[in-house]
Design a protein around this motif. Structure first.
Motif, PDB file in Angstrom:
ATOM      1  N   UNK A  68       1.262  -1.068   0.051  1.00  0.00           N
ATOM      2  CA  UNK A  68       0.633  -0.208  -0.023  1.00  0.00           C
ATOM      3  C   UNK A  68       1.248   0.854   0.221  1.00  0.00           C
ATOM      4  N   UNK A  69       2.086   1.304   0.839  1.00  0.00           N
ATOM      5  CA  UNK A  69       2.829   2.137   0.358  1.00  0.00           C
ATOM      6  C   UNK A  69       3.457   2.553  -0.057  1.00  0.00           C
ATOM      7  N   UNK A  70       3.972   1.358  -1.042  1.00  0.00           N
ATOM      8  CA  UNK A  70       4.301   1.448  -2.627  1.00  0.00           C
ATOM      9  C   UNK A  70       4.200   2.319  -3.579  1.00  0.00           C
ATOM     10  N   UNK A  71       3.192   1.559  -3.200  1.00  0.00           N
ATOM     11  CA  UNK A  71       1.495   2.349  -4.428  1.00  0.00           C
ATOM     12  C   UNK A  71       0.840   3.607  -4.084  1.00  0.00           C
ATOM     13  N   UNK A  72       1.326   4.388  -2.997  1.00  0.00           N
ATOM     14  CA  UNK A  72       0.404   5.352  -2.440  1.00  0.00           C
ATOM     15  C   UNK A  72       1.228   7.103  -2.583  1.00  0.00           C
ATOM     16  N   UNK A  73       2.210   6.734  -1.406  1.00  0.00           N
ATOM     17  CA  UNK A  73       3.242   7.858  -0.486  1.00  0.00           C
ATOM     18  C   UNK A  73       4.604   7.752  -1.351  1.00  0.00           C
ATOM     19  N   UNK A  74       5.214   6.245  -1.409  1.00  0.00           N
ATOM     20  CA  UNK A  74       6.057   6.692  -1.532  1.00  0.00           C
ATOM     21  C   UNK A  74       6.994   6.546  -3.808  1.00  0.00           C
ATOM     22  N   UNK A  75       5.227   6.625  -4.440  1.00  0.00           N
ATOM     23  CA  UNK A  75       5.925   6.006  -5.632  1.00  0.00           C
ATOM     24  C   UNK A  75       5.267   8.070  -6.277  1.00  0.00           C
ATOM     25  N   UNK A  76       5.317   8.377  -5.189  1.00  0.00           N
ATOM     26  CA  UNK A  76       5.082   9.984  -5.422  1.00  0.00           C
ATOM     27  C   UNK A  76       5.926  10.649  -5.167  1.00  0.00           C
ATOM     28  N   UNK A  77       7.184  10.100  -4.172  1.00  0.00           N
ATOM     29  CA  UNK A  77       7.953  11.326  -3.444  1.00  0.00           C
ATOM     30  C   UNK A  77       9.089  11.898  -4.531  1.00  0.00           C
TER      31      UNK A  77
ATOM     32  N   UNK B  15       2.542  15.224   4.203  1.00  0.00           N
ATOM     33  CA  UNK B  15       3.273  14.299   5.648  1.00  0.00           C
ATOM     34  C   UNK B  15       3.007  13.433   5.384  1.00  0.00           C
ATOM     35  N   UNK B  16       4.718  12.523   4.992  1.00  0.00           N
ATOM     36  CA  UNK B  16       4.311  10.717   5.007  1.00  0.00           C
ATOM     37  C   UNK B  16       4.000  10.238   5.188  1.00  0.00           C
ATOM     38  N   UNK B  17       4.614  10.985   6.579  1.00  0.00           N
ATOM     39  CA  UNK B  17       4.625   9.425   7.915  1.00  0.00           C
ATOM     40  C   UNK B  17       3.580   9.892   8.530  1.00  0.00           C
ATOM     41  N   UNK B  18       3.030  10.267   8.215  1.00  0.00           N
ATOM     42  CA  UNK B  18       1.070  11.279   9.033  1.00  0.00           C
ATOM     43  C   UNK B  18       0.568   9.290   8.504  1.00  0.00           C
ATOM     44  N   UNK B  19       0.565   9.657   7.118  1.00  0.00           N
ATOM     45  CA  UNK B  19      -0.077   8.632   5.608  1.00  0.00           C
ATOM     46  C   UNK B  19      -0.058   7.132   6.428  1.00  0.00           C
TER      47      UNK B  19
END
Lengths: 231, 194
Positions: A68-77, B15-19
């Motif tokens: 989930x994290x790879x598909x969301x927040x880490x993809x947009x880093x 904030x990525x850590x919050x997500x």
């Protein structure tokens, strides 16, 4: 209070969750005590709730959160500095791109080979599309001819082999033929020798292998025909 | 609840850590809901990912005044599950519920004896099988109430139906579930003799 089986079913959850009070609770309990069907139903649903409330939550797969994290927040880093210029570079390490590049390179080598081009002797004229087409066409025809000849040779060899295997018990040739000396001047013997050699060439007889006599016109033995004369 | 709302605000500020914290807190709940509804661990995993992707995209539309974050999350999950149910209705006719049973919840109850663990695992499978035979309306009501432990008003907010309908569906769902289990030869008896 008048209570029946329909009311028992309708108010079952209220009873089991303790939301029935007063007369309703008393009537429910009284009916349950007299009706075996409703008593069984109350026991079954009550047991089911006990079991369900006793179940703990399933544990999610270990990789799910990372996915989930790879598909969301880490993809947009966003990459910082010079790294963002090479953000596309990891794509090249994917197997599909490696295979694609290898395929294109192999196709290029094949085209160069087929066109008869030598990179060291490459000239500007060699890159003319018409010349390239002609060279590829010529190379294709030569390759086809070589292949056809090879297949023909194979066919003759297998034919000879099969004939030899078909006649293993045949009588050996007459002894006198073996004892007969080879006379190099005898054109008949010479032609037989050539015929055997020609057989291994796939039936192709070259003019230089033919005896001199065969090139001469035949002697006419017909007396009443046109006048043929011996040389 | 308040912590969730703050986390959402931090997420909206980038904030990525919050997500990450939100995901770690709620993955298990979402996965459970998906698994109990579909009965398939692979589908549940894919659906859980879809749920969080949708949450990630629509996080700005969350209004704390309208309800708690878990309720909103459950509502989004439920909508996706309904979509999934409609999309895969035809495929399910030939599917078997027995495929890909997940690692059951009892693996974390290390204090229980192996015998109790085996019984609980068996009950979980039977329950999952029985749930799959309920209609979607009854199934989701029972799951939300008895397996997700939501209050009636939360279920009402998720399902967008009156509270009376919620109670009726839960009641009918429980009775249906007990009947299905009885047909399967399972008779759960109350521990306290209700």
């Amino acid at each position: 209070m008048d209570w029946n089986c329909i009311l028992t079913e309708e108010r079952l959850s209220d009873f089991l969750e303790g939301n029935l009070v007063g007369n309703e609770a008393a009537a429910f309990t009284a009916h349950k005590g007299t009706c075996a069907r409703c008593a069984t139903l109350v026991a079954q649903v009550g047991g089911l709730l006990d079991k369900m409330h006793g179940l703990e939550l399933l544990e999610a797969p270990d990789t799910l959160q990372e996915k989930i994290l790879a598909a969301t927040v880490r993809r947009h880093e966003k990459k910082e500095g010079w790294r963002r210029w090479f953000a596309w570079a990891p794509l090249l390490w994917q197997p599909r791109f490696a295979v694609g590049i290898a395929t294109v390179a192999a196709c290029g080598v094949l085209v160069v080979q087929a066109g008869g081009l030598t990179p060291a002797k490459l000239r500007h004229a060699n890159l003319n599309p018409a010349d390239m087409f002609r060279a590829v066409n010529r190379q294709a025809h030569m390759t086809y001819a070589r292949g056809a000849k090879f297949v023909n040779d194979l066919r003759v060899v297998y034919e000879i082999q099969s004939r030899l295997q078909e006649t293993p018990s045949q009588q050996p040739p007459p002894r006198q033929q073996h004892n007969q000396k080879m006379d190099p001047r005898d054109p008949q013997q010479k032609s037989q020798t050539h015929r055997g050699r020609n057989a291994s060439r796939g039936g192709i007889v070259y003019a230089q292998d033919l005896p001199a006599q065969t090139l001469e016109p035949p002697i006419c033995l017909v007396t009443d025909g046109p006048n043929w004369s011996a040389p | 609840m308040e912590a969730d709302a703050q986390l959402v605000q931090r997420c909206l500020r980038g904030d990525g850590s919050a997500w990450e914290q939100l995901v770690r807190q709620h993955t298990r709940r979402v996965y459970n809901l998906c698994y109990r509804f579909t009965g398939n661990s692979t589908e549940a995993e894919d659906l859980s990912q879809d749920v969080f992707l949708r949450i990630y995209r629509t996080l700005a539309s969350y209004r704390p005044a309208d309800g708690a974050f878990p309720t909103w999350l459950t509502s989004v999950t439920r909508n996706l599950l309904v979509d999934h149910y409609r999309r895969t209705r035809r495929d399910r006719i030939t599917d078997s519920i027995d495929d890909a049973m997940p690692v059951l919840e009892e693996r974390h109850s290390s204090a229980r004896s192996p015998d109790r663990l085996a019984q609980a695992a068996e009950l979980s499978m039977q329950l999952q099988h029985a749930l799959s035979r309920l209609s979607p309306e009854l199934r989701e009501a029972v799951i939300l109430r008895d397996l997700q432990s939501l209050e009636y008003n939360e279920i009402q907010a998720v399902l967008q139906v009156p509270e009376g309908t919620v109670k009726s569906r839960i009641n009918r769902g429980r009775i249906e579930l007990a009947k299905v289990l009885e047909q399967m030869g399972v008779r759960p008896q109350p521990q306290s003799g209700a």
